[in-house]
Structure formats: C-alpha cells, structure tokens
Write an enzyme that holds these catalytic residues in place. Structure first.
Site, PDB file in Angstrom:
ATOM      1  N   ARG A   1       1.071  -1.050  -0.143  1.00  0.00           N
ATOM      2  CA  ARG A   1      -0.338   0.065  -0.258  1.00  0.00           C
ATOM      3  C   ARG A   1       1.361   1.307   0.145  1.00  0.00           C
ATOM      4  NH1 ARG A   1      -3.954  -2.970   3.675  1.00  0.00           N
ATOM      5  NH2 ARG A   1      -5.506  -3.490   2.266  1.00  0.00           N
TER       6      ARG A   1
ATOM      7  N   GLU B   1       9.621  19.945 -23.532  1.00  0.00           N
ATOM      8  CA  GLU B   1       8.838  19.570 -22.688  1.00  0.00           C
ATOM      9  C   GLU B   1       9.019  20.876 -21.641  1.00  0.00           C
ATOM     10  OE1 GLU B   1       6.460  18.103 -21.256  1.00  0.00           O
ATOM     11  OE2 GLU B   1       6.084  15.953 -22.137  1.00  0.00           O
TER      12      GLU B   1
ATOM     13  N   GLU C   1      -4.098  16.957  -9.971  1.00  0.00           N
ATOM     14  CA  GLU C   1      -4.686  17.634 -11.773  1.00  0.00           C
ATOM     15  C   GLU C   1      -6.796  17.608 -11.595  1.00  0.00           C
ATOM     16  OE1 GLU C   1      -2.712  16.221 -15.426  1.00  0.00           O
ATOM     17  OE2 GLU C   1      -4.554  14.880 -15.529  1.00  0.00           O
TER      18      GLU C   1
ATOM     19  N   ARG D   1      -3.584  21.834 -13.167  1.00  0.00           N
ATOM     20  CA  ARG D   1      -2.101  21.179 -13.697  1.00  0.00           C
ATOM     21  C   ARG D   1      -2.512  20.751 -15.516  1.00  0.00           C
ATOM     22  NH1 ARG D   1       0.543  15.508 -10.746  1.00  0.00           N
ATOM     23  NH2 ARG D   1       1.600  15.348 -12.495  1.00  0.00           N
TER      24      ARG D   1
ATOM     25  N   ASN E   1      -0.888  19.677 -20.234  1.00  0.00           N
ATOM     26  CA  ASN E   1      -1.146  18.880 -21.173  1.00  0.00           C
ATOM     27  C   ASN E   1      -0.943  19.342 -22.295  1.00  0.00           C
ATOM     28  OD1 ASN E   1      -1.390  16.177 -19.640  1.00  0.00           O
ATOM     29  ND2 ASN E   1      -3.945  16.847 -18.735  1.00  0.00           N
TER      30      ASN E   1
ATOM     31  N   HIS F   1      -0.009  17.317 -25.816  1.00  0.00           N
ATOM     32  CA  HIS F   1      -0.445  15.946 -25.427  1.00  0.00           C
ATOM     33  C   HIS F   1      -1.412  15.452 -25.961  1.00  0.00           C
ATOM     34  CE1 HIS F   1       2.939  17.624 -23.025  1.00  0.00           C
ATOM     35  NE2 HIS F   1       3.433  15.984 -22.460  1.00  0.00           N
TER      36      HIS F   1
ATOM     37  N   HIS G   1      -0.302  12.501 -28.171  1.00  0.00           N
ATOM     38  CA  HIS G   1      -0.238  11.480 -27.493  1.00  0.00           C
ATOM     39  C   HIS G   1      -0.594  10.865 -28.342  1.00  0.00           C
ATOM     40  CE1 HIS G   1       0.278  11.776 -22.948  1.00  0.00           C
ATOM     41  NE2 HIS G   1       1.133  11.455 -23.294  1.00  0.00           N
TER      42      HIS G   1
HETATM   43  N1  GLY Z   1       3.300  15.643 -17.853  1.00  0.00           N
HETATM   44  C1  GLY Z   1       2.304  16.642 -17.027  1.00  0.00           C
HETATM   45  C2  GLY Z   1       1.682  16.607 -15.717  1.00  0.00           C
HETATM   46  O1  GLY Z   1       2.685  15.747 -14.928  1.00  0.00           O
HETATM   47  O2  GLY Z   1       1.665  16.548 -15.146  1.00  0.00           O
END
Ligand code: GLY
Length: 358
Positions: free
Chosen positions: A114, A178, A226, A230, A234, A237, A241
């Site tokens: 855990r 990035e 997120e 956050r 992206n 992305h 992606h």
């Molecule tokens: N790679 C994007 C993040 O860490 O939120």
C-alpha cells in the site's frame, strides 16, 4: 492513491551524492532498491554509488530500456523482487533513469504494501523537465499509454545534469519539447528567452533547467492531483499522444518530445482558429519549434486510426475533446471543449501547410 505535495524536495545541481547521502541517513531505510535500465546501469549506476556510500548495499533491479518495459509483467517482476528480498514498509525504491523507469518504479512503490517511499534520479532531459517531478506513475495497458497509474509524490528528486553527457543529441532535443511547453503555458518571458535556442549534444543549461522545474513544481504545488490547473501541463499532449501512438506502429517511431512538438503546433493552430492567440504568436511558436523539431506528416490513410487514438484520450469526457489551450503566450486554460470538426481542420492545416514532405 493520490497524495498531496507536502514536500517536493527537488535538489538540483552538480554532485548530488552528498545531499542523497544525508537524505538516506536521515530517513534510515530498512533496505534500498535501485531500479535502472541497461543504459543507466552501464553509464549512471557506478558514478551514483561512488558518490553516495549509503547505496553500496542496495539491490539493483534492471529493466530493458524503452516503453515496452511499462508492462504489467515487468511491474509484476518488480513486485516479486521486492517480495523475494523481504522489502518492508520502510524500504525505499530509487528510480535511476528516464520517464519509463520513474513511471513504473513509482507505480511499484506506490502500490507495494500500500505504498513505500521512492525517489527519482532522472538521467534524461525529458525526465528532468517533466516525468521526475509531480508524482505521475503508471504503466501502459491494452495498448493504451499510462492507462493504469497513480499520482504519488516522490519523497525527493535529485537532479544532476551531469548524466545528460551520456545522452545522444536526439534525446536532449526530446526533453527540450517539455521545456518549451512549460514556458508556453506559464511564462512568456521564459519562452522569449529560450525560443531561439538550437539544442546540441553539450546542452546543459542549468538556469533553463532550474526555471523549467520551478515552473512545473509551482503548478504541482497548487494542484497535485490534476483536478484543474495541472491539466495545463497537457498542452500539446492530446494531439501529441495520438501522434506518438500512431508512430509506435510504424518503422520510424517518434520520441515523446518529438510527438509533443507536433501536438503543440497543431494545438497552437486550434488556439489561432479559436482566437485565443494571434497570427504573430502562432508564427513565433511555429518558428521556435522548427529550430529543433521535424514536423512529420500524418498520412491520410492513418487519419481514422489517429481519431481512434484521440478518442481514447484520458481527458475526454462524454466523447467531447477537452484540450488544454493557450490564451496568449504564457497563459493556458486547462479544459477547452473542441469539436471533432475543429480538430479535423487543424490537422488538415498541419498536414498541408506545416508538415515536411517526409
Ligand atoms: N506530464 C504532465 C504532468 O506531470 O502533469
């Protein structure tokens, strides 16, 4: 499995051995496991152990380099090794490598008994600028990138750009994508400062690296799990992606940053059509990405597959595409609804006006 960012503990600079030694002494771990791939085993492990005496007794777990290691069977073999060596709740995992190592090593740590502590020692510019900070862990599943994972913060991150010396130029450029991204979504001045930089094999600009990490940790501190802000990380992305997944099926696959550069240009065009950036800003972004990146065409016969990949994006809700989109350079909104038709138009523009013939 989510955890808050109480203590980001990012140590940046040359000769991190002493800081790591002090960290390990303070935390008194019962056992230490270093996860690396065959490249970092060869180039990075010895200097690390030589610089940090507390690692002499650590068990080493070696993975095959590359994305294929982010697999449930590899994860199972890490859990098995931890079990075989009697790892307990006070054991530590050290991820010595790029994003693949920190993703799967962090996932193993966040689930074993855990959750046990882990730290990241990134050895690629991509991992330094992105994957090592922020606690995203995971593996690929059923052909989908990062389908399974957790957000679990590393106990510490030790960044030593010395490791970059072992990397080919293509991989340094990969990480620079990035850095451009974090500048575009957060800091116009920083973007202006780096937008013209041509990256070569000696790239090791400590000030740029520090700035990129501090911008990212600033976002993570505000929204570690997120929920909203956050998601700006992206940017580039959603398309990126899908590009990465598509090219994985081809003879010539793209590195993550190379795909994200394409994603950033397509998504910047979306920003332009949605009047979120000006034509001048779009041209600036295009010019700065073109310094280091190649814009590969998305072949017409692959567009249906491409749309399939886009539809699997984790950010979609109720079949609506949700993009993180710029609002001028240096600002970004985390979730902007975009129709399939608008996305299709941006892709068509990219293919006809931006992409290189190759
Ligand atoms: N790679 C994007 C993040 O860490 O939120």
């Amino acid at each position: 499995m989510a955890s808050s960012l109480k203590n980001p503990n990012v140590f940046i600079g040359p000769r991190q051995g002493a800081a790591l030694n002090a960290f390990l002494k303070k935390n008194k771990y019962s056992s230490i496991f270093i996860i690396c791939d065959s490249n970092t085993l060869k180039h990075c492990l010895s200097p690390l152990v030589l610089s940090c005496i507390s690692l002499k007794e650590a068990e080493v777990i070696e993975l095959e380099p590359g994305e294929d290691s982010k697999h449930i069977e590899v994860l199972g073999s890490i859990w098995q090794t931890l079990t075989d060596f009697g790892a307990d709740k006070k054991s530590l995992i050290i991820n010595l490598g790029g994003g693949v190592v920190s993703d799967i090593g962090g996932f193993a740590a966040s689930t074993y008994k855990r959750g046990i502590d882990y730290i990241n020692i990134p050895t690629t510019l991509l991992a330094i600028a992105d994957a090592s900070v922020g606690g995203k862990t995971g593996i690929n599943f059923s052909g989908i990138k990062n389908l399974l994972g957790t957000i679990t913060q590393p106990k510490a991150v030790f960044v030593d750009a010395l490791f970059l010396k072992t990397l080919p130029t293509r991989h340094i450029i990969n990480g620079f994508a990035e850095i451009i991204k974090i500048a575009l979504v957060q800091d116009k001045k920083f973007f202006t400062a780096i937008s013209h930089l041509k990256i070569n094999s000696n790239y090791n600009n400590a000030a740029v690296i520090k700035k990129a990490i501090s911008l990212k940790t600033g976002v993570i501190k505000k929204d570690p799990n997120e929920k909203s802000l956050r998601k700006i990380l992206n940017f580039g992305h959603t398309i990126g992606h899908a590009v990465e997944s598509l090219f994985l099926e081809k003879e010539y696959s793209l590195l993550h940053g190379e795909a994200i550069a394409i994603g950033m240009i397509v998504e910047s065009y979306l920003c332009l059509t949605l009047k979120r950036i000006t034509k001048t800003e779009f041209n600036l972004i295009h010019k700065s990405l073109a310094v280091n990146f190649k814009f590969y065409k998305i072949p017409a016969e692959d567009l249906a597959r491409f749309v399939e990949y886009l539809s699997q994006d984790k950010k979609n809700i109720n079949k609506t595409y949700l993009f993180a989109l710029l609002k001028g350079i240096g600002k970004c909104d985390p979730q902007v609804k975009v129709s399939r038709a608008q996305t299709g138009k941006a892709l068509a523009y990219y293919n006809s006006k931006i992409a290189n013939a190759s």
